[in-house]
Write a protein that holds these residues in place. Structure first.
Motif, PDB file in Angstrom:
ATOM      1  N   ASN A   1       0.920  -0.912  -0.359  1.00 23.07           N
ATOM      2  CA  ASN A   1       0.325   0.151   0.059  1.00 23.07           C
ATOM      3  C   ASN A   1       0.986   1.193   0.099  1.00 23.07           C
ATOM      4  O   ASN A   1       0.783   2.061  -0.838  1.00 23.07           O
ATOM      5  CB  ASN A   1      -0.637  -0.020   1.204  1.00 23.07           C
ATOM      6  CG  ASN A   1      -2.064  -0.693   1.179  1.00 23.07           C
ATOM      7  OD1 ASN A   1      -3.132  -0.830   0.222  1.00 23.07           O
ATOM      8  ND2 ASN A   1      -2.215  -1.696   1.977  1.00 23.07           N
ATOM      9  N   VAL A   2       2.032   0.916   0.801  1.00 25.89           N
ATOM     10  CA  VAL A   2       2.828   2.142   1.054  1.00 25.89           C
ATOM     11  C   VAL A   2       3.010   2.483  -0.927  1.00 25.89           C
ATOM     12  O   VAL A   2       2.953   3.826  -1.272  1.00 25.89           O
ATOM     13  CB  VAL A   2       3.931   2.243   1.183  1.00 25.89           C
ATOM     14  CG1 VAL A   2       5.048   3.213   1.639  1.00 25.89           C
ATOM     15  CG2 VAL A   2       3.727   2.119   3.778  1.00 25.89           C
ATOM     16  N   MET A   3       3.779   1.471  -1.225  1.00 23.36           N
ATOM     17  CA  MET A   3       4.269   1.328  -2.611  1.00 23.36           C
ATOM     18  C   MET A   3       3.093   2.396  -4.239  1.00 23.36           C
ATOM     19  O   MET A   3       3.412   2.509  -4.453  1.00 23.36           O
ATOM     20  CB  MET A   3       4.086   0.237  -3.356  1.00 23.36           C
ATOM     21  CG  MET A   3       5.034   0.017  -4.682  1.00 23.36           C
ATOM     22  SD  MET A   3       6.830   1.036  -4.566  1.00 23.36           S
ATOM     23  CE  MET A   3       7.990  -0.092  -4.018  1.00 23.36           C
ATOM     24  N   VAL A   4       2.145   1.537  -3.468  1.00 22.03           N
ATOM     25  CA  VAL A   4       0.711   2.167  -4.475  1.00 22.03           C
ATOM     26  C   VAL A   4       0.765   4.169  -4.196  1.00 22.03           C
ATOM     27  O   VAL A   4       0.487   4.998  -5.890  1.00 22.03           O
ATOM     28  CB  VAL A   4      -0.550   1.850  -4.090  1.00 22.03           C
ATOM     29  CG1 VAL A   4      -1.598   2.586  -4.363  1.00 22.03           C
ATOM     30  CG2 VAL A   4      -1.043   0.037  -4.128  1.00 22.03           C
ATOM     31  N   LEU A   5       1.296   4.527  -3.094  1.00 19.36           N
ATOM     32  CA  LEU A   5       1.310   5.793  -2.237  1.00 19.36           C
ATOM     33  C   LEU A   5       2.268   6.595  -3.865  1.00 19.36           C
ATOM     34  O   LEU A   5       2.537   7.761  -4.020  1.00 19.36           O
ATOM     35  CB  LEU A   5       1.686   6.260  -1.193  1.00 19.36           C
ATOM     36  CG  LEU A   5      -0.258   5.482  -0.767  1.00 19.36           C
ATOM     37  CD1 LEU A   5      -0.113   6.336   1.660  1.00 19.36           C
ATOM     38  CD2 LEU A   5      -1.211   6.950  -1.130  1.00 19.36           C
ATOM     39  N   LEU A   6       3.309   5.670  -3.579  1.00 18.23           N
ATOM     40  CA  LEU A   6       4.996   5.924  -4.144  1.00 18.23           C
ATOM     41  C   LEU A   6       4.344   6.302  -5.915  1.00 18.23           C
ATOM     42  O   LEU A   6       4.879   7.329  -5.791  1.00 18.23           O
ATOM     43  CB  LEU A   6       5.839   5.085  -3.760  1.00 18.23           C
ATOM     44  CG  LEU A   6       6.211   5.622  -2.417  1.00 18.23           C
ATOM     45  CD1 LEU A   6       7.462   4.323  -2.219  1.00 18.23           C
ATOM     46  CD2 LEU A   6       7.102   6.931  -2.078  1.00 18.23           C
ATOM     47  N   ILE A   7       4.044   5.330  -6.296  1.00 16.54           N
ATOM     48  CA  ILE A   7       3.511   5.532  -7.268  1.00 16.54           C
ATOM     49  C   ILE A   7       2.590   6.442  -7.758  1.00 16.54           C
ATOM     50  O   ILE A   7       2.826   7.268  -8.485  1.00 16.54           O
ATOM     51  CB  ILE A   7       3.342   4.434  -8.174  1.00 16.54           C
ATOM     52  CG1 ILE A   7       3.990   3.075  -7.915  1.00 16.54           C
ATOM     53  CG2 ILE A   7       2.263   4.254  -9.461  1.00 16.54           C
ATOM     54  CD1 ILE A   7       3.567   1.374  -7.638  1.00 16.54           C
ATOM     55  N   LEU A   8       1.191   6.797  -6.941  1.00 14.04           N
ATOM     56  CA  LEU A   8       0.989   7.941  -7.324  1.00 14.04           C
ATOM     57  C   LEU A   8       1.401   9.214  -7.503  1.00 14.04           C
ATOM     58  O   LEU A   8       1.471  10.189  -8.158  1.00 14.04           O
ATOM     59  CB  LEU A   8      -0.528   7.707  -6.370  1.00 14.04           C
ATOM     60  CG  LEU A   8      -1.452   6.230  -6.372  1.00 14.04           C
ATOM     61  CD1 LEU A   8      -2.533   7.197  -5.460  1.00 14.04           C
ATOM     62  CD2 LEU A   8      -2.113   6.495  -7.540  1.00 14.04           C
ATOM     63  N   ALA A   9       2.173   9.510  -6.595  1.00 14.94           N
ATOM     64  CA  ALA A   9       3.725  10.800  -6.162  1.00 14.94           C
ATOM     65  C   ALA A   9       3.774  10.612  -7.618  1.00 14.94           C
ATOM     66  O   ALA A   9       3.943  11.978  -7.849  1.00 14.94           O
ATOM     67  CB  ALA A   9       4.039  10.327  -4.810  1.00 14.94           C
ATOM     68  N   VAL A  10       4.463   9.636  -7.509  1.00 17.43           N
ATOM     69  CA  VAL A  10       5.962   9.700  -8.973  1.00 17.43           C
ATOM     70  C   VAL A  10       4.380  10.175  -9.759  1.00 17.43           C
ATOM     71  O   VAL A  10       5.202  11.801 -11.478  1.00 17.43           O
ATOM     72  CB  VAL A  10       6.629   8.182  -9.057  1.00 17.43           C
ATOM     73  CG1 VAL A  10       6.888   8.719 -10.641  1.00 17.43           C
ATOM     74  CG2 VAL A  10       6.819   8.029  -7.712  1.00 17.43           C
ATOM     75  N   VAL A  11       3.451  10.075 -10.125  1.00 17.72           N
ATOM     76  CA  VAL A  11       2.700   9.613 -11.449  1.00 17.72           C
ATOM     77  C   VAL A  11       2.101  11.329 -11.192  1.00 17.72           C
ATOM     78  O   VAL A  11       2.095  12.044 -12.824  1.00 17.72           O
ATOM     79  CB  VAL A  11       1.439   9.118 -11.528  1.00 17.72           C
ATOM     80  CG1 VAL A  11       0.168   8.957 -12.563  1.00 17.72           C
ATOM     81  CG2 VAL A  11       1.602   7.539 -11.898  1.00 17.72           C
ATOM     82  N   VAL A  12       2.187  12.010 -10.047  1.00 18.61           N
ATOM     83  CA  VAL A  12       0.779  13.221 -10.097  1.00 18.61           C
ATOM     84  C   VAL A  12       2.279  13.975 -10.134  1.00 18.61           C
ATOM     85  O   VAL A  12       2.125  15.615 -11.062  1.00 18.61           O
ATOM     86  CB  VAL A  12       0.495  13.048  -9.035  1.00 18.61           C
ATOM     87  CG1 VAL A  12       0.457  14.664  -8.298  1.00 18.61           C
ATOM     88  CG2 VAL A  12      -0.454  12.788  -9.094  1.00 18.61           C
ATOM     89  N   THR A  13       3.868  14.056  -9.836  1.00 18.41           N
ATOM     90  CA  THR A  13       4.914  14.829 -10.155  1.00 18.41           C
ATOM     91  C   THR A  13       5.299  14.638 -11.591  1.00 18.41           C
ATOM     92  O   THR A  13       5.503  16.243 -12.440  1.00 18.41           O
ATOM     93  CB  THR A  13       5.875  14.224  -9.467  1.00 18.41           C
ATOM     94  OG1 THR A  13       5.485  14.584  -7.383  1.00 18.41           O
ATOM     95  CG2 THR A  13       6.869  15.491  -9.679  1.00 18.41           C
TER      96      THR A  13
END
Length: 374
Positions: free
Chosen positions: A333-345
């Motif tokens: 789940n932490v990895m999901v948040l990291l992926i979303l953060a990278v996508v948004v950036t």
């Protein structure tokens, strides 16, 4: 009632739906991405079509005539620059996969074959790939199938503007019903993507006609709109997590009602959606939608390398889907948040340096066209 210039809540909803589509394409074992809601979040593409039709009807539907050249340039430079850049990125990724393949590292598919064959580049560049049975409808950057449908649907919309207002409303209804009827009957006319896109887009134009009629006659208050907005959100959740056979058609109907309700911008959820965080997601939604698979390619590739080097099941195939697994549900789940953060950036960057630059070029072209020769 004062003319509505911008639909703030709907802009933000577009961003939230784009994030949901990212989660639909992301698969981490035991994480939120496997919830039934996100497993069906591909249906939010229908939301994009309905909203596009709604916005086009708002912007152009009441005009006595359409400046087609202005419309063509503005729509082309809105969609094509980022699409072309991402197409180039995915062609480049095939070269990377080819180099890795030459060194004995294989991916799910042999480079430059199937949906990534060189023959699919031109149809993608012309945004024709999802209209015919002669092309790979989901080739290269898969989400671009909807951009293919949307772009040429804009041209169909422009053609309907040649008729008077009552006539164009009738045309919108005919096209919407025809699209849904073809999709429901699984008729071999166009592709199912085109049928669905046409149906949803022109359902959106009719939704705007309904909204425009309602707002001139009623002024629903905060309490009523708050309840209706909450019910709309519940209805979306219920449809997406249901076992309905015609889930796509049901979702399209719910999206039409939802967009009409949130267009009033007057309920509690609409107020929340006005926060800058959601507003930015709305502005970046097109970039989020078109860039996220490229980000996921690098993430998945990294996990596959880890699996190859360590023997850990970091990127297992479950069915025909490549999953990711860090070994723990919480870290997934932490990895999901990291992926979303990278996508948004990444999307923030492409919005500013590709989308806005492309729109700027379109505006320059239109200004030059308006300057009289002399």
């Amino acid at each position: 009632m004062q003319e509505v210039r911008r639909f703030h809540a709907l802009d933000s909803l577009r961003g939230i739906c784009a994030i949901a589509v990212v989660l639909y394409h992301t698969h981490l074992v035991g994480s939120v991405t496997e919830w039934a809601f996100f497993s069906n979040a591909d249906l939010f593409v229908e939301f994009f079509f309905v909203l596009s039709g709604f916005v086009m009807a708002h912007a152009y539907g009441s005009k006595p005539q359409l400046d087609f050249n202005h419309f063509l340039v503005s729509r082309t430079f809105r969609l094509l620059p980022l699409h072309a850049v991402m197409l180039a990125v995915f062609v480049g990724l095939e070269f990377i996969k080819y180099a890795a393949y030459q060194h004995g590292f294989g991916f799910n598919q042999t480079p430059f074959t199937g949906i990534y064959a060189p023959s699919q580049i031109l149809p993608n560049l012309l945004l024709l790939q999802s209209w015919t049975h002669l092309t790979e409808n989901l080739s290269f950057n898969t989400p671009a199938w909807s951009i293919s449908i949307e772009y040429w649907t804009y041209m169909v919309f422009a053609a309907t503007m040649l008729t008077a207002s009552v006539g164009r409303y009738l045309l919108w209804a005919v096209i919407a019903l025809s699209g849904f009827a073809l999709f429901y009957s699984q008729a071999d006319v166009l592709t199912s993507y085109a049928q669905k896109g046409l149906g949803c887009f022109f359902a959106g134009t009719l939704a705007y006609v309904c909204f425009n009629h309602l707002r001139r006659r009623i002024a629903p208050g905060f309490a009523l709109l708050s309840v209706l907005e909450a019910l709309a959100a519940i209805a979306i959740w219920a449809v997406l997590t249901s076992q309905l056979q015609q889930k796509s058609l049901a979702a399209s109907a719910v999206f039409c009602v939802t967009i009409v309700l949130f267009a009033f911008d007057g309920g509690a959820l609409s107020r929340v959606l006005r926060y800058e965080f959601f507003a930015r997601l709305g502005r970046w939604s097109y970039s989020i939608y078109l860039t996220h698979l490229a980000v996921l390619f690098f993430v998945i590739s990294g996990f596959m390398v880890v699996q190859k080097k360590t023997g850990l099941e970091a990127a297992p195939m479950i069915g025909d889907i490549r999953y990711l697994d860090t070994g723990h549900v919480w870290s997934n789940n932490v990895m999901v948040l990291l992926i979303l953060a990278v996508v948004v950036t990444v999307s923030c960057a492409t919005y500013h340096y590709v989308e806005l630059k492309g729109q700027g070029l379109g505006k320059q072209l239109l200004r030059r066209r308006m300057v009289p020769a002399g």
